[in-house]
Write a protein that holds these residues in place. Sequence first.
Motif, PDB file in Angstrom:
ATOM      1  N   LEU A 108       0.606 -34.423 -39.122  1.00  0.00           N
ATOM      2  CA  LEU A 108       1.026 -34.902 -37.800  1.00  0.00           C
ATOM      3  C   LEU A 108       2.034 -36.041 -37.937  1.00  0.00           C
ATOM      4  N   VAL A 109       1.732 -36.978 -38.849  1.00  0.00           N
ATOM      5  CA  VAL A 109       2.649 -38.106 -39.049  1.00  0.00           C
ATOM      6  C   VAL A 109       4.014 -37.603 -39.514  1.00  0.00           C
ATOM      7  N   LEU A 110       3.993 -36.660 -40.432  1.00  0.00           N
ATOM      8  CA  LEU A 110       5.250 -36.096 -40.923  1.00  0.00           C
ATOM      9  C   LEU A 110       6.034 -35.484 -39.768  1.00  0.00           C
ATOM     10  N   LEU A 111       5.333 -34.725 -38.940  1.00  0.00           N
ATOM     11  CA  LEU A 111       5.979 -34.056 -37.809  1.00  0.00           C
ATOM     12  C   LEU A 111       6.594 -35.074 -36.845  1.00  0.00           C
ATOM     13  N   ILE A 112       5.831 -36.134 -36.550  1.00  0.00           N
ATOM     14  CA  ILE A 112       6.322 -37.147 -35.600  1.00  0.00           C
ATOM     15  C   ILE A 112       7.607 -37.779 -36.120  1.00  0.00           C
ATOM     16  N   ILE A 113       7.577 -38.174 -37.406  1.00  0.00           N
ATOM     17  CA  ILE A 113       8.754 -38.873 -37.924  1.00  0.00           C
ATOM     18  C   ILE A 113       9.935 -37.917 -38.073  1.00  0.00           C
ATOM     19  N   MET A 114       9.657 -36.677 -38.496  1.00  0.00           N
ATOM     20  CA  MET A 114      10.745 -35.719 -38.634  1.00  0.00           C
ATOM     21  C   MET A 114      11.385 -35.382 -37.289  1.00  0.00           C
ATOM     22  N   SER A 115      10.609 -35.500 -36.211  1.00  0.00           N
ATOM     23  CA  SER A 115      11.199 -35.214 -34.902  1.00  0.00           C
ATOM     24  C   SER A 115      12.347 -36.175 -34.609  1.00  0.00           C
ATOM     25  N   GLY A 116      12.362 -37.291 -35.349  1.00  0.00           N
ATOM     26  CA  GLY A 116      13.458 -38.248 -35.194  1.00  0.00           C
ATOM     27  C   GLY A 116      14.811 -37.658 -35.549  1.00  0.00           C
ATOM     28  N   LEU A 117      14.816 -36.589 -36.359  1.00  0.00           N
ATOM     29  CA  LEU A 117      16.074 -35.942 -36.708  1.00  0.00           C
ATOM     30  C   LEU A 117      16.745 -35.356 -35.475  1.00  0.00           C
ATOM     31  N   MET A 118      15.940 -35.078 -34.439  1.00  0.00           N
ATOM     32  CA  MET A 118      16.470 -34.391 -33.267  1.00  0.00           C
ATOM     33  C   MET A 118      16.847 -35.343 -32.136  1.00  0.00           C
ATOM     34  N   ILE A 119      16.364 -36.582 -32.201  1.00  0.00           N
ATOM     35  CA  ILE A 119      16.590 -37.493 -31.076  1.00  0.00           C
ATOM     36  C   ILE A 119      18.030 -38.015 -31.088  1.00  0.00           C
ATOM     37  N   PRO A 120      18.772 -37.824 -30.003  1.00  0.00           N
ATOM     38  CA  PRO A 120      20.099 -38.448 -29.949  1.00  0.00           C
ATOM     39  C   PRO A 120      19.910 -39.948 -29.724  1.00  0.00           C
ATOM     40  N   VAL A 121      20.439 -40.750 -30.624  1.00  0.00           N
ATOM     41  CA  VAL A 121      20.215 -42.194 -30.527  1.00  0.00           C
ATOM     42  C   VAL A 121      20.772 -42.777 -29.235  1.00  0.00           C
ATOM     43  N   HIS A 122      21.744 -42.078 -28.632  1.00  0.00           N
ATOM     44  CA  HIS A 122      22.321 -42.579 -27.382  1.00  0.00           C
ATOM     45  C   HIS A 122      21.243 -42.851 -26.345  1.00  0.00           C
ATOM     46  N   ALA A 123      20.247 -41.967 -26.331  1.00  0.00           N
ATOM     47  CA  ALA A 123      19.228 -42.063 -25.290  1.00  0.00           C
ATOM     48  C   ALA A 123      18.302 -43.247 -25.518  1.00  0.00           C
ATOM     49  N   THR A 124      18.365 -43.847 -26.703  1.00  0.00           N
ATOM     50  CA  THR A 124      17.516 -45.010 -26.952  1.00  0.00           C
ATOM     51  C   THR A 124      18.267 -46.318 -26.692  1.00  0.00           C
ATOM     52  N   LEU A 125      19.549 -46.211 -26.367  1.00  0.00           N
ATOM     53  CA  LEU A 125      20.403 -47.408 -26.278  1.00  0.00           C
ATOM     54  C   LEU A 125      19.907 -48.420 -25.246  1.00  0.00           C
ATOM     55  N   LEU A 126      19.740 -47.982 -23.998  1.00  0.00           N
ATOM     56  CA  LEU A 126      19.343 -48.924 -22.951  1.00  0.00           C
ATOM     57  C   LEU A 126      17.925 -49.459 -23.156  1.00  0.00           C
ATOM     58  N   PRO A 127      16.923 -48.582 -23.390  1.00  0.00           N
ATOM     59  CA  PRO A 127      15.581 -49.116 -23.613  1.00  0.00           C
ATOM     60  C   PRO A 127      15.529 -50.107 -24.776  1.00  0.00           C
TER      61      PRO A 127
ATOM     62  N   ILE B  20       4.565 -47.374 -36.792  1.00  0.00           N
ATOM     63  CA  ILE B  20       4.654 -48.265 -35.627  1.00  0.00           C
ATOM     64  C   ILE B  20       6.115 -48.532 -35.275  1.00  0.00           C
ATOM     65  N   LEU B  21       6.911 -48.885 -36.283  1.00  0.00           N
ATOM     66  CA  LEU B  21       8.339 -49.108 -36.043  1.00  0.00           C
ATOM     67  C   LEU B  21       8.972 -47.888 -35.400  1.00  0.00           C
ATOM     68  N   PHE B  22       8.637 -46.734 -35.951  1.00  0.00           N
ATOM     69  CA  PHE B  22       9.259 -45.507 -35.470  1.00  0.00           C
ATOM     70  C   PHE B  22       8.895 -45.237 -34.017  1.00  0.00           C
ATOM     71  N   ILE B  23       7.630 -45.453 -33.698  1.00  0.00           N
ATOM     72  CA  ILE B  23       7.206 -45.185 -32.325  1.00  0.00           C
ATOM     73  C   ILE B  23       7.843 -46.188 -31.358  1.00  0.00           C
ATOM     74  N   VAL B  24       7.892 -47.465 -31.760  1.00  0.00           N
ATOM     75  CA  VAL B  24       8.440 -48.480 -30.858  1.00  0.00           C
ATOM     76  C   VAL B  24       9.955 -48.343 -30.700  1.00  0.00           C
ATOM     77  N   VAL B  25      10.648 -48.066 -31.809  1.00  0.00           N
ATOM     78  CA  VAL B  25      12.106 -48.087 -31.766  1.00  0.00           C
ATOM     79  C   VAL B  25      12.719 -46.704 -31.550  1.00  0.00           C
ATOM     80  N   GLY B  26      12.014 -45.653 -31.944  1.00  0.00           N
ATOM     81  CA  GLY B  26      12.599 -44.327 -31.835  1.00  0.00           C
ATOM     82  C   GLY B  26      12.012 -43.462 -30.739  1.00  0.00           C
ATOM     83  N   PHE B  27      10.725 -43.618 -30.507  1.00  0.00           N
ATOM     84  CA  PHE B  27      10.020 -42.658 -29.654  1.00  0.00           C
ATOM     85  C   PHE B  27       9.841 -43.179 -28.228  1.00  0.00           C
ATOM     86  N   LEU B  28       9.240 -44.382 -28.112  1.00  0.00           N
ATOM     87  CA  LEU B  28       9.031 -44.966 -26.786  1.00  0.00           C
ATOM     88  C   LEU B  28      10.314 -45.080 -25.965  1.00  0.00           C
ATOM     89  N   PRO B  29      11.423 -45.486 -26.583  1.00  0.00           N
ATOM     90  CA  PRO B  29      12.651 -45.605 -25.793  1.00  0.00           C
ATOM     91  C   PRO B  29      13.007 -44.325 -25.036  1.00  0.00           C
TER      92      PRO B  29
END
Lengths: 279, 299
Positions: A108-127, B20-29
């Motif tokens: 599960l942890v692997l899956l969660i972190i690997m999903s980061g490959l798909m997230i466009p960083v633009h969408a995290t900019l404002l938050p 934790i870093l990943f969830i706060v900085v990558g996921f929650l946003p």
Amino acid sequence: MISALRTKWSNVVLQFFLIAFAVVQLYPLVWLVLTSFKTNLEITGSNVIGLPSKWMFENYKYVWVGSDLARNFANSLWYTAITVVASGLLASMVSYAVTRMKWKLSKLVLLIIMSGLMIPVHATLLPLFIILRDVHLLNTPWALIVPYTVNAIPTAMFILVGFFSALPRELEEASVVDGCSIYQVFFRIMLPLVKPALVSISIFTFLSAWNELMFANTFINKSSLMTITVAINSLRGLHTTEYGPIAAGMVIATLPTILMYIFLSDKVQKSIVAGAIKG
Amino acid sequence: MQQVFGNKKAIAVFVLPTLILFIVVGFLPIVQSVYYSLLEWDGFGKGKFVGFALYQDLFVNDTYGIKFLNSVWNTFYLAILSVCVQLPFAFFLAHVLARGIKGEKFYRTFFFIPVTISSAVIGLLFLSVLNPNYGVLNIVLDQLGLGSWKHDWLTEDKTALSSIFLPAVWQWVGYYMLLMYAAIKGISEDLFEAAKIDGASGWRMTFSIVIPLIAPIIKVCVIFAVIGSLKFFDLTFIMTNGAPQPATDVPSTLMYNAIFRRNMYGYGSVMAVFMVLECLLVYFALQRLFRSREEEVAR
């Protein structure tokens, strides 16, 4: 005979074509270097294409001493260095725990972190901007180092998980029998074994952190803390007509990545290929 | 042994900081972006919950006249350009180099150089190259006697968009070339020998051996090229920031400007959410497209 002649001709045509393309790929960069040594007058009309009539080393001095560029260069260097080390270490630890240790939630942890490959960083900019503002980290180095590190981890893990899985079990077991703790197994035995992977991800992370623009432009607006990519972009607002020094600044901003590429071109190419094969 | 490799404390030490870093900085946003997109909010004080009203404003009414859908189309234009021009060209280079030619390593090394340079530098560089008065492009056209082809590249409606995409295509050709090159190098030489003995022509080998065998990497290249186009930001931001509006607008710069120049946090977040969904959707659509292709080939 005829076919041999044909091959020869097609080779000549191909060579001609490849050289032409190499010129297209390199000329703009050569032009940039030449421009950085010219006077404004030459750049804006009298001598756009040729060699500088007099090599204006002053342009470099002007931009290095007359602006914050030296500072910005140092900023970029150390933000990138911390990012490379931190993301390499964190990604290795998680990759190791996920591939070699026994626990229920590892998949599960692997899956969660690997999903980061798909997230466009633009969408995290404002938050991210709001979070960093609320914890008073805007306009500090951490505003960039932390997001850069996190963004580098998925790709790094992608490479490392493959490496760790391929290592033989016996080595670890033998060292445990010899009385090593799990930390010693990790740091003394396993980490040195994945060194080639660490080199690859370091190069990869270095390039993307050094060249990053959007976060760097948003999270830091104090000129003494800016990265060099943002700084050269803001130079043109401050020194609108100083084309030579701006070009010099651009050359300076490019030097570290180009130098690394010149000395490690095979490793850089390998790293880029390794980082991509994740479709 | 079990105890060492199942050591709960060690696992926590290895995993928790990153998680934790990943969830706060990558996921929650991402979750927060979705929430912000439902608010009418200028960044000060509290936002007002308005549901999907801003989505309607952006996509249906175009309340602020920013033509968002036009900007989406602009990135699709880049995606098409990338897949139909850049990738075939990169494949051609990769093929020529990988099948062995004098200077193979030299060319490969040089073609890749632009990839290592920051897009901020590339953007500023091409601003000069495309300058109407003293840019290299217009001067070269003049000297070739093609003065009538000259343009004020970045300010004319017709040429502006292609002019900011040009450096992107130029910069990344070497990247895709390298990926395909590595894949072609991985094909066993025996296959080519066998095909030669069977009398296969060069073209035949390209289409029957090379392309099918490197299909997985072609897929990676297409996905990167398309998703990269949809997220296009740096060069627009540096070179035109959308001008001449709306000719070179792309979703990411519109988002940036809505948030940081006009303080429309909710509106900008709608665009952010749209981009997440768009990228995911296109990603899965491409995966699917390639999978059905693979099945066809397998049959």
